[in-house]
Write a protein that holds these residues in place. Structure first.
Motif, short mmCIF file in Angstrom:
data_model
loop_
_atom_site.label_atom_id
_atom_site.label_comp_id
_atom_site.label_asym_id
_atom_site.label_seq_id
_atom_site.Cartn_x
_atom_site.Cartn_y
_atom_site.Cartn_z
N LEU A 235 3.83 30.30 -2.64
CA LEU A 235 3.01 30.27 -1.59
C LEU A 235 3.34 28.81 -0.56
N VAL A 236 3.85 27.81 -1.31
CA VAL A 236 4.58 26.83 -0.41
C VAL A 236 5.64 27.40 0.46
N ALA A 237 6.47 28.07 -0.11
CA ALA A 237 7.42 28.51 0.84
C ALA A 237 7.18 29.50 2.05
N SER A 238 5.90 30.37 1.66
CA SER A 238 5.32 31.02 2.61
C SER A 238 4.67 30.30 3.79
N ARG A 239 4.02 29.30 3.27
CA ARG A 239 3.30 28.33 4.22
C ARG A 239 4.43 27.49 5.02
N ILE A 240 5.72 27.26 4.56
CA ILE A 240 6.41 26.62 5.32
C ILE A 240 7.07 27.43 6.49
N ASP A 241 7.37 28.48 6.07
CA ASP A 241 7.77 29.84 6.82
C ASP A 241 6.99 29.89 8.12
N ILE A 242 5.61 30.24 7.83
CA ILE A 242 4.78 30.43 8.72
C ILE A 242 4.65 29.28 9.64
N LEU A 243 4.49 28.10 9.06
CA LEU A 243 4.51 26.76 9.96
C LEU A 243 5.53 26.60 11.09
N TRP A 244 7.08 27.08 10.40
CA TRP A 244 8.12 27.16 11.20
C TRP A 244 7.93 28.07 12.34
N ARG A 245 7.67 29.27 11.99
CA ARG A 245 7.60 30.40 12.96
C ARG A 245 6.54 29.96 13.97
N LEU A 246 5.37 29.42 13.74
CA LEU A 246 4.38 29.18 14.66
C LEU A 246 4.81 28.06 15.68
N GLY A 247 5.30 27.20 15.01
CA GLY A 247 6.04 26.30 16.03
C GLY A 247 7.18 26.82 16.80
N LYS A 248 7.87 27.69 16.14
CA LYS A 248 9.06 28.26 17.22
C LYS A 248 8.33 29.25 18.23
N ALA A 249 7.28 29.62 17.75
CA ALA A 249 6.72 30.67 18.91
C ALA A 249 6.42 29.92 20.10
N ALA A 250 6.06 28.65 20.10
CA ALA A 250 5.66 27.83 21.41
C ALA A 250 7.10 27.35 22.03
N GLU A 251 8.04 27.26 21.17
CA GLU A 251 9.48 26.65 21.57
C GLU A 251 10.19 27.85 22.33
N PHE A 252 9.81 29.00 21.69
CA PHE A 252 10.79 29.99 22.14
C PHE A 252 10.71 30.64 23.49
N ARG A 253 9.81 30.23 24.20
CA ARG A 253 9.52 30.53 25.59
C ARG A 253 10.66 29.65 26.39
N ASP A 254 10.95 28.56 26.04
CA ASP A 254 11.86 27.84 26.84
C ASP A 254 13.12 27.15 26.08
N GLU A 255 12.93 27.53 24.70
CA GLU A 255 14.25 26.99 24.07
C GLU A 255 14.30 27.94 22.62
N GLU A 256 15.44 28.70 22.80
CA GLU A 256 15.53 29.99 22.10
C GLU A 256 15.76 29.79 20.65
N THR A 257 16.43 28.58 20.10
CA THR A 257 16.70 28.80 18.72
C THR A 257 15.75 28.42 18.01
N GLY A 258 14.78 27.55 18.50
CA GLY A 258 13.74 26.92 17.61
C GLY A 258 14.40 25.70 16.84
N ASN A 259 15.49 25.46 16.83
CA ASN A 259 16.24 24.04 16.14
C ASN A 259 15.42 22.97 16.79
N HIS A 260 14.90 22.95 17.82
CA HIS A 260 14.04 21.57 18.52
C HIS A 260 12.95 21.23 17.36
N VAL A 261 12.07 22.34 16.92
CA VAL A 261 10.93 21.89 16.24
C VAL A 261 11.45 21.37 14.78
N ILE A 262 12.73 21.95 14.36
CA ILE A 262 13.32 21.60 13.19
C ILE A 262 13.84 19.96 13.14
N ARG A 263 14.47 19.76 14.09
CA ARG A 263 15.02 18.32 14.43
C ARG A 263 13.83 17.43 14.50
#
Length: 408
Positions: free
Chosen positions: A150-178
């Protein structure tokens, strides 16, 4: 199935031989060990697995009751049933033995059938207890595995949600990781609570989730933004708060159609990561001097999480390549952060950022999107290239880049 092991302890060798003779019929069922020294018995119990102990009360050096006490205080042997044997018809002795958690007390001379019946009883109880412990271990491991899933699933969803916003002007999603990783490094350098630090790490990637609500015509505009467009761009903070904090209407539907997963009477959403993400979304564009947005908060009125994410977000923007600029050198980026300490950023957070900079560099290298130019190769002309949607900016000040929404 392994045979149960029983340890017989008596300082008189003839008594042990009598046990061996009288229990000959049980050799196919039990493994029986015989020792004359209670200290030796204790050592064997600590290093070997036994299913029951039969011990005499009166022995030199260590009494049977003392051996019983030591067995029961050791967590590794406490579950081993102990049958105490005595030649004294002393009711007080029996009380003391039972108070010491003896399984039973038998008087000498012992009838072999009676002893067999008593041992069969304690071995059966021990077997039930062992099965229950094994079941509990399996259940506990299952719960751990499910929790980890469940923790892994929550983290996965959080990252994908953050990437969804960044994907429109920053393709890799690494910005949110950094940004999440930088924020954790800074929080650790500040000596903040570990639970807060890890929650911040998970929540920070959602800082710009509100970009989802900004039209492409504004978010991706190649020229300057009009006043109305600029006001619209700034709304991404409130949009993020709304996305993360509005009532989940789907929950009401889920409660009707997924009753196995959701207990209606007890289920309550409690997600500290999302709660902190709401705070960050609302405050990471506020400035220490009160000139930020959306609420013009200043100094400690700005939540600490927002103050930390602000510097992590700006630093990553400075060090990242954009359509209108090259990535800034490390020296130039750090100079900007220093210059904005006390105006844009909380000075304490800036100090922690520099204290943790070795970790930040390591994170930047691991999750880099582009190969940054070395400091001596940075195109100085890029320093004065204005972000496409800034209306009024002092082109003589490099610091103005850190004020632009394109850096978040």
């Amino acid at each position: 199935m392994e045979k149960p092991r029983i340890l017989f302890v008596d300082d008189e060798l003839n008594v042990l031989k009598a046990y061996e003779r009288s229990l000959r019929s049980q050799r196919q069922c039990w493994l029986m060990e015989f020792v004359t020294c209670p200290q030796q018995a204790l050592h064997r119990l600590e290093s070997e697995a036994f299913d029951a102990v039969v011990v005499d009360v009166c022995m030199p050096g260590m009494s049977g009751l003392e051996l019983l006490r030591r067995i029961k205080v050791d967590p590794s042997t406490a579950d081993v049933p102990v049958v105490v044997v005595t030649g004294h018809a002393d009711r007080e002795l029996k009380r003391r033995a039972l108070d010491g958690d003896a399984a039973d007390l038998l008087n000498k001379p012992i009838d072999s059938l009676d002893l067999i019946a008593r041992l069969q009883s304690v071995l059966r109880i021990k077997s039930y207890g062992d099965r229950l412990k094994q079941y509990n271990k399996l259940l506990e491991q299952s719960v751990k595995d499910r929790t980890a899933e469940l923790v892994a699933s929550r983290i996965d969803i959080l990252w994908r949600l953050g990437k969804a916003a960044e994907f429109r002007d920053e393709e890799t999603g690494n910005h949110v990781i950094r940004v999440g990783s930088y924020s954790r490094a800074v929080a650790r350098a500040m000596g903040l609570d570990e639970n807060f630090t890890e929650t911040l790490f998970l929540a920070a990637p959602l800082h710009d989730i509100g970009k989802i609500g900004i039209p492409d015509s504004v978010l991706l505009k190649s020229g300057k933004l009009s006043d109305d467009e600029w006001r619209l761009m700034r709304q991404h903070c409130q949009i993020g708060v709304s996305i993360l904090s509005d009532e989940c209407k789907f929950m009401h539907v889920a409660e009707r159609y997924a009753e196995v997963m959701l207990a209606k009477s007890e289920f309550k959403v409690n997600n500290p990561v999302i709660d902190l993400a709401v705070t960050i979304a609302a405050s990471h564009h506020e400035k220490w001097n009160g000139s930020g947005y959306p609420n013009q908060l200043s100094r400690e009125a700005i939540p600490l999480a927002g103050r930390i994410v602000a510097i992590a977000d700006v630093y990553d923007a400075l060090r990242s390549q954009r359509p209108y600029k090259q990535a800034f050198s490390i020296e130039r980026s750090l100079d900007i952060l220093r210059a904005d300490s006390g105006s844009h950023f909380d000075p304490t957070v800036v100090a922690a950022f520099f204290d943790s900079y070795e970790d930040i560099q390591s994170i930047e290298g691991e999750f880099s999107d582009y190969v940054s130019l070395p400091s001596h190769q940075v195109d100085s002309s890029s320093i004065h290239v204005l972000p496409p949607y800034v209306n009024s900016i002092d082109a003589s000040s490099v610091n103005t880049f850190s004020h632009s929404p394109s850096f978040s």
